[in-house]
Scaffold this active site. Structure first.
Site, mmCIF file in Angstrom:
data_model
loop_
_atom_site.group_PDB
_atom_site.id
_atom_site.type_symbol
_atom_site.label_atom_id
_atom_site.label_comp_id
_atom_site.label_asym_id
_atom_site.label_seq_id
_atom_site.Cartn_x
_atom_site.Cartn_y
_atom_site.Cartn_z
ATOM 1 N N ALA A 1 63.805 -13.675 7.953
ATOM 2 C CA ALA A 1 64.139 -12.377 7.379
ATOM 3 C C ALA A 1 64.945 -11.487 8.316
ATOM 4 O O ALA A 1 65.677 -10.613 7.875
ATOM 5 C CB ALA A 1 62.852 -11.662 6.974
ATOM 6 N N HIS B 1 51.023 -14.341 13.770
ATOM 7 C CA HIS B 1 51.185 -12.979 13.289
ATOM 8 C C HIS B 1 49.875 -12.593 12.600
ATOM 9 O O HIS B 1 49.382 -13.350 11.779
ATOM 10 C CB HIS B 1 52.363 -12.911 12.319
ATOM 11 C CG HIS B 1 52.839 -11.515 12.113
ATOM 12 N ND1 HIS B 1 52.123 -10.621 11.362
ATOM 13 C CD2 HIS B 1 53.902 -10.843 12.584
ATOM 14 C CE1 HIS B 1 52.757 -9.460 11.377
ATOM 15 N NE2 HIS B 1 53.836 -9.562 12.105
ATOM 16 N N GLU C 1 54.361 -5.209 11.920
ATOM 17 C CA GLU C 1 53.359 -4.533 12.748
ATOM 18 C C GLU C 1 53.523 -3.017 12.707
ATOM 19 O O GLU C 1 52.570 -2.288 12.983
ATOM 20 C CB GLU C 1 53.510 -4.988 14.203
ATOM 21 C CG GLU C 1 53.569 -6.471 14.317
ATOM 22 C CD GLU C 1 52.682 -7.001 15.415
ATOM 23 O OE1 GLU C 1 53.224 -7.414 16.434
ATOM 24 O OE2 GLU C 1 51.460 -6.993 15.240
ATOM 25 N N ARG D 1 50.834 -0.887 10.903
ATOM 26 C CA ARG D 1 49.680 -0.413 11.676
ATOM 27 C C ARG D 1 50.098 0.640 12.693
ATOM 28 O O ARG D 1 49.422 1.631 12.898
ATOM 29 C CB ARG D 1 48.988 -1.592 12.369
ATOM 30 C CG ARG D 1 48.017 -2.327 11.456
ATOM 31 C CD ARG D 1 47.532 -3.623 12.080
ATOM 32 N NE ARG D 1 48.611 -4.586 12.178
ATOM 33 C CZ ARG D 1 48.816 -5.401 13.208
ATOM 34 N NH1 ARG D 1 47.995 -5.376 14.232
ATOM 35 N NH2 ARG D 1 49.840 -6.225 13.206
ATOM 36 N N ARG E 1 47.830 -8.986 19.274
ATOM 37 C CA ARG E 1 47.909 -9.866 18.104
ATOM 38 C C ARG E 1 46.750 -10.862 18.065
ATOM 39 O O ARG E 1 46.141 -11.063 17.023
ATOM 40 C CB ARG E 1 49.222 -10.647 18.128
ATOM 41 C CG ARG E 1 50.398 -9.822 17.693
ATOM 42 C CD ARG E 1 51.655 -10.662 17.698
ATOM 43 N NE ARG E 1 52.738 -9.948 17.026
ATOM 44 C CZ ARG E 1 53.911 -10.479 16.725
ATOM 45 N NH1 ARG E 1 54.157 -11.742 17.038
ATOM 46 N NH2 ARG E 1 54.833 -9.777 16.119
ATOM 47 N N HIS F 1 53.202 -18.660 12.958
ATOM 48 C CA HIS F 1 54.550 -18.284 12.553
ATOM 49 C C HIS F 1 55.640 -19.167 13.159
ATOM 50 O O HIS F 1 56.577 -19.553 12.479
ATOM 51 C CB HIS F 1 54.797 -16.831 12.929
ATOM 52 C CG HIS F 1 56.091 -16.285 12.428
ATOM 53 N ND1 HIS F 1 56.525 -16.470 11.130
ATOM 54 C CD2 HIS F 1 57.063 -15.571 13.038
ATOM 55 C CE1 HIS F 1 57.701 -15.884 10.977
ATOM 56 N NE2 HIS F 1 58.054 -15.350 12.119
ATOM 57 N N HIS F 2 55.529 -19.476 14.433
ATOM 58 C CA HIS F 2 56.613 -20.236 15.086
ATOM 59 C C HIS F 2 56.020 -21.068 16.210
ATOM 60 O O HIS F 2 55.250 -20.560 17.017
ATOM 61 C CB HIS F 2 57.648 -19.257 15.652
ATOM 62 C CG HIS F 2 58.921 -19.904 16.111
ATOM 63 N ND1 HIS F 2 60.076 -19.884 15.352
ATOM 64 C CD2 HIS F 2 59.217 -20.599 17.236
ATOM 65 C CE1 HIS F 2 61.035 -20.534 16.009
ATOM 66 N NE2 HIS F 2 60.529 -20.977 17.142
ATOM 67 N N GLU G 1 63.854 -25.571 16.242
ATOM 68 C CA GLU G 1 62.430 -25.316 16.485
ATOM 69 C C GLU G 1 61.704 -26.544 17.019
ATOM 70 O O GLU G 1 60.635 -26.435 17.609
ATOM 71 C CB GLU G 1 61.757 -24.795 15.196
ATOM 72 C CG GLU G 1 60.385 -24.181 15.475
ATOM 73 C CD GLU G 1 59.713 -23.584 14.241
ATOM 74 O OE1 GLU G 1 60.376 -23.406 13.199
ATOM 75 O OE2 GLU G 1 58.507 -23.288 14.340
ATOM 76 N N ARG H 1 58.688 -15.520 21.264
ATOM 77 C CA ARG H 1 60.043 -15.520 20.717
ATOM 78 C C ARG H 1 60.384 -14.137 20.180
ATOM 79 O O ARG H 1 59.610 -13.546 19.441
ATOM 80 C CB ARG H 1 60.129 -16.541 19.587
ATOM 81 C CG ARG H 1 61.497 -16.659 18.950
ATOM 82 C CD ARG H 1 61.431 -17.565 17.746
ATOM 83 N NE ARG H 1 60.545 -17.033 16.724
ATOM 84 C CZ ARG H 1 60.897 -16.111 15.825
ATOM 85 N NH1 ARG H 1 62.137 -15.647 15.803
ATOM 86 N NH2 ARG H 1 60.031 -15.664 14.951
ATOM 87 N N ALA I 1 65.509 -16.967 16.828
ATOM 88 C CA ALA I 1 65.414 -18.314 16.249
ATOM 89 C C ALA I 1 66.744 -18.696 15.611
ATOM 90 O O ALA I 1 67.224 -19.827 15.772
ATOM 91 C CB ALA I 1 64.287 -18.387 15.223
HETATM 92 P P1 ADP Z 1 65.325 -25.378 12.407
HETATM 93 O O1 ADP Z 1 65.113 -23.913 12.271
HETATM 94 O O2 ADP Z 1 65.087 -25.886 13.777
HETATM 95 O O3 ADP Z 1 66.617 -25.822 11.807
HETATM 96 P P2 ADP Z 1 63.921 -25.912 9.950
HETATM 97 O O4 ADP Z 1 62.465 -25.834 9.727
HETATM 98 O O5 ADP Z 1 64.763 -24.858 9.359
HETATM 99 O O6 ADP Z 1 64.154 -26.040 11.526
HETATM 100 O O7 ADP Z 1 64.484 -27.300 9.396
HETATM 101 C C1 ADP Z 1 63.912 -28.540 9.729
HETATM 102 C C2 ADP Z 1 64.025 -29.477 8.549
HETATM 103 O O8 ADP Z 1 63.635 -30.792 8.941
HETATM 104 C C3 ADP Z 1 63.134 -29.098 7.375
HETATM 105 O O9 ADP Z 1 63.903 -28.961 6.215
HETATM 106 C C4 ADP Z 1 62.137 -30.252 7.304
HETATM 107 O O10 ADP Z 1 61.725 -30.538 5.972
HETATM 108 C C5 ADP Z 1 62.932 -31.397 7.886
HETATM 109 N N1 ADP Z 1 62.094 -32.486 8.413
HETATM 110 C C6 ADP Z 1 60.963 -32.393 9.127
HETATM 111 N N2 ADP Z 1 60.483 -33.602 9.450
HETATM 112 C C7 ADP Z 1 61.350 -34.513 8.924
HETATM 113 C C8 ADP Z 1 61.400 -35.938 8.891
HETATM 114 N N3 ADP Z 1 60.465 -36.663 9.476
HETATM 115 N N4 ADP Z 1 62.430 -36.520 8.249
HETATM 116 C C9 ADP Z 1 63.383 -35.777 7.627
HETATM 117 N N5 ADP Z 1 63.380 -34.441 7.631
HETATM 118 C C10 ADP Z 1 62.382 -33.802 8.251
#
Ligand code: ADP
Length: 451
Positions: A47, A245, A258, A261, A282, A383-384, A413, A423, A428
Site C-alpha cells: 500500500a 504488525h 499505528e 493509536r 509492537r 507482515h514481512h 523478499e 524494514r 520493499a
Molecule cells: P517479491 O515481493 O519478492 O517479488 P512476491 O510475494 O510479490 O515477492 O512474489 C513471489 C511470488 O512467487 C508469488 O506470486 C508466489 O506465489 C510465487 N512462488 C512462491 N513459491 C513458489 C514456487 N515454489 N514456485 C513458483 N512460484 C512460487
C-alpha cells in the site's frame, strides 16, 4: 513437456517480473514459473510506495524532497534496520533506487506522487497519483511489460526442485504444472519466490512467540523455495527477523496504521475492558492482544480522533468498521456489555484528567467521548519476513561454505540482509524492483557465459 530457456524465473511478484522483463530486454529467452493462479504475490498487496533517492520527481517537487540523497537513504535504511542490514546491499539499494523509478516510469508506470513515510528523513516514497496503491500499479506495469514482450508466464506452475550438474552449477528447475511434472532446463535461474509469512509453522520455527499469528501475506508466501535452495546448499541469513504488525483486521488482512493509536485510539477486549498500554512496543501490544478472548481486540475511537487522522477516512467506510452514534449503540455492535464499556471510558477519562493512566500509557491525547464512535476488530499478524537467502550485490546466492552457487540468483523478499532488523515502509518495493532488475541482468550475463 520439458522446455529449455536461457533464464528461468521462479515467482511472478515484483522481483520476478522485474527480472524477467530486464533479462528479456537484454536478449534472453525467459520463462516465469508462478505456482498461484494469478501473478502479483505479496507485491500486489503493498500500500505504501517505492522509496528512491535522487529522482527527477523529487527534484521537480523541490523543497525537502529535493534535498534527499543516496547517502541519506543509506543512513535511514541502516538506522531503521537497527544496523543489522548488509551494508553492501543497502548501498546498492540506495544507489540504484532512482533508476528503478525511472525504469518503471519508462515502462508506463505512474509513480509520480512523492511523499514522506516513517523512518525517512526526506520525502522519497514514490507512489501513484490520486491515492492509488503502489502494489497493484507496480504489478500492472510489469505484467503489461511482460505481456508486450510475449514473455512465457506460467501460472499454476510450481517450482519443486533445483537441478544441479556435477560441478554444483544450477542448470534448471523441476516444476509441477497443471498437467504434471516436467523439467525446465535453464542456463541461469532467478529465485524470486517471496517470503514465508503465510507459513506459520516455518515462522514459529524461527520465532516461537509468533506461533498462531495471523498474516497480512498472500496464501502463497510459504517459503518452500527457500528450502528448495537450502537443499542444494544455499545459505540463509537473519531468518529470525520477522516483521509483525499488532493491528490487522482478521481475515481481511488489512493493516490499521499505528497512527490510529498514536492519535488517541484505545484497545478494548471482548469483555468491554482495556487491558494494556496501547503505545507499548509492537511485540508487547501484539502479545497482549493474543491473550484476550478470541485473540482479538477492538481499536476504539471517537469522531474527534477520527477527524484528526486522514488515514481513518478510508477505514470508516469499510464493512469491518463498526459505528455507533452512542456508547450504547457501539457496545451493542461490539457485543460487549454497555455498562462495562461506559465504566471503561469513565476510567479512561479519569486517568487522563489525573495524568495517570491505569496501564501507564504516557500520552492520552483525547477524552474519546464524542460520537459517533468507531470500533475495528484487530489481531496481530506477520507482515514481512526480512531474512532469507544470502546474496551479494550481484544477487548471486551463497552456499553455507560462503561460496557462490553458480547459475543461481535471488531477489526480493526471499533474500535476507537488505532490511536488517526492521524494514522501512516503501523499502520493499525499492528492494524488489532494484534487485529484481539486477538479477535479470546477472542471469543474462551468466547465461551468455554458459553459451
Ligand atoms: P517479491 O515481493 O519478492 O517479488 P512476491 O510475494 O510479490 O515477492 O512474489 C513471489 C511470488 O512467487 C508469488 O506470486 C508466489 O506465489 C510465487 N512462488 C512462491 N513459491 C513458489 C514456487 N515454489 N514456485 C513458483 N512460484 C512460487
Amino acid at each position: 513437456e520439458d522446455i529449455t530457456v536461457d533464464v528461468a524465473v521462479i515467482g511472478a511478484g515484483g522481483a520476478g517480473l522485474s527480472a524477467a522483463v530486464q533479462a528479456t530486454d537484454l536478449g534472453a529467452k525467459v520463462v516465469v514459473l508462478e505456482k498461484m493462479a494469478m501473478v502479483g504475490g505479496n507485491t500486489i498487496r503493498a500500500a505504501g510506495g517505492l522509496n528512491a533517492a535522487g529522482t527527477t520527481l523529487q527534484a521537480a517537487k523541490g523543497g525537502k524532497a529535493a534535498q534527499d540523497s543516496v547517502e541519506v537513504m543509506y543512513y535511514d535504511t541502516m538506522k531503521g534496520g537497527h544496523w543489522l542490514n548488509d551494508p553492501a546491499l543497502v548501498r546498492t539499494l540506495a544507489e540504484k533506487s532512482a533508476s528503478s523509478v525511472e525504469w518503471l516510469l519508462a515502462l508506463g508506470g505512474d509513480l509520480r506522487d512523492v511523499g514522506l513515510m516513517a523512518g525517512a528523513t526526506f520525502p522519497r516514497t514514490h507512489r501513484p497519483t490520486g491515492g492509488a496503491l503502489v502494489g497493484p500499479e507496480v504489478i500492472r506495469t510489469l505484467y503489461t511489460a511482460a505481456k508486450t514482450r510475449n514473455i512465457d508466464i506460467r501460472t499454476n506452475t510450481k517450482a519443486e526442485e533445483l537441478i544441479t550438474d556435477k560441478s554444483g552449477r544450477v542448470t534448471g528447475v523441476k516444476v509441477k504444472g497443471k498437467d504434471g511434472t516436467y523439467t525446465v532446463t535453464a542456463k541461469a535461474v532467478v529465485n524470486a519466490a517471496g517470503g514465508f509469512g503465510a507459513n506459520n509453522e516455518l515462522v514459529s520455527k524461527y520465532v516461537p512467540k509468533l506461533k498462531g499469528f495471523a498474516t497480512t501475506n498472500h496464501p502463497g508466501a510459504t517459503g518452500e523455495a527457500i528450502e528448495m535452495a537450502q537443499d542444494i546448499g544455499a545459505q540463509v541469513t537473519q531468518m529470525e527477523q520477522i516483521q509483525t504488525h499488532p493491528t490487522v483486521v482478521p481475515k481481511v488482512g488489512e493493516m490499521i496504521t499505528e497512527a490510529v493509536r498514536g492519535n488517541g485510539a484505545i484497545l478494548i477486549n471482548k469483555d468491554g475492558k482495556r487491558f494494556f498500554n496501547e503505545l507499548d512496543t509492537r511485540d508487547a501490544v501484539s502479545a497482549a492482544i493474543l491473550k484476550q478472548k478470541d485473540g482479538i481486540a477492538y481499536l476504539f475511537f471517537d469522531s474527534d480522533m477520527q477527524k484528526s487522522l486522514k488515514a481513518t477516512n478510508g477505514y470508516i467506510k469499510q464493512p469491518y468498521c463498526l459505528t455507533g452514534a452512542t456508547l450504547d449503540e457501539i457496545a451493542q455492535k461490539m457485543g460487549v456489555d454497555a455498562a462495562t464499556l461506559k465504566s471503561t471510558m469513565d476510567a479512561w477519562k479519569a486517568g487522563k484528567a489525573a495524568g495517570k493512566d491505569q496501564f501507564e500509557r504516557a500520552d492520552m491525547p483525547r477524552n474519546l467521548d464524542k460520537g459517533p464512535f468507531y470500533a475495528i476488530a484487530v489481531t496481530p499478524a506477520v507482515h514481512h519476513t526480512m531474512g532469507g537467502l544470502k546474496i551479494d550485490s550481484k544477487t548471486q546466492v551463497y552456499n553455507v561454505k560462503g561460496q557462490v552457487i553458480p547459475g543461481l540468483f535471488a531477489a526480493g523478499e526471499i533474500t535476507g540482509g537488505v532490511h536488517g532488523g526492521n524494514r522501512l515502509g516503501g523499502n520493499a518495493q525499492a528492494d524488489i524492483v532494484t534487485f529484481g532488475r539486477i538479477a535479470g541482468q546477472q542471469a543474462f550475463i551468466f547465461a551468455k557465459q554458459v553459451d
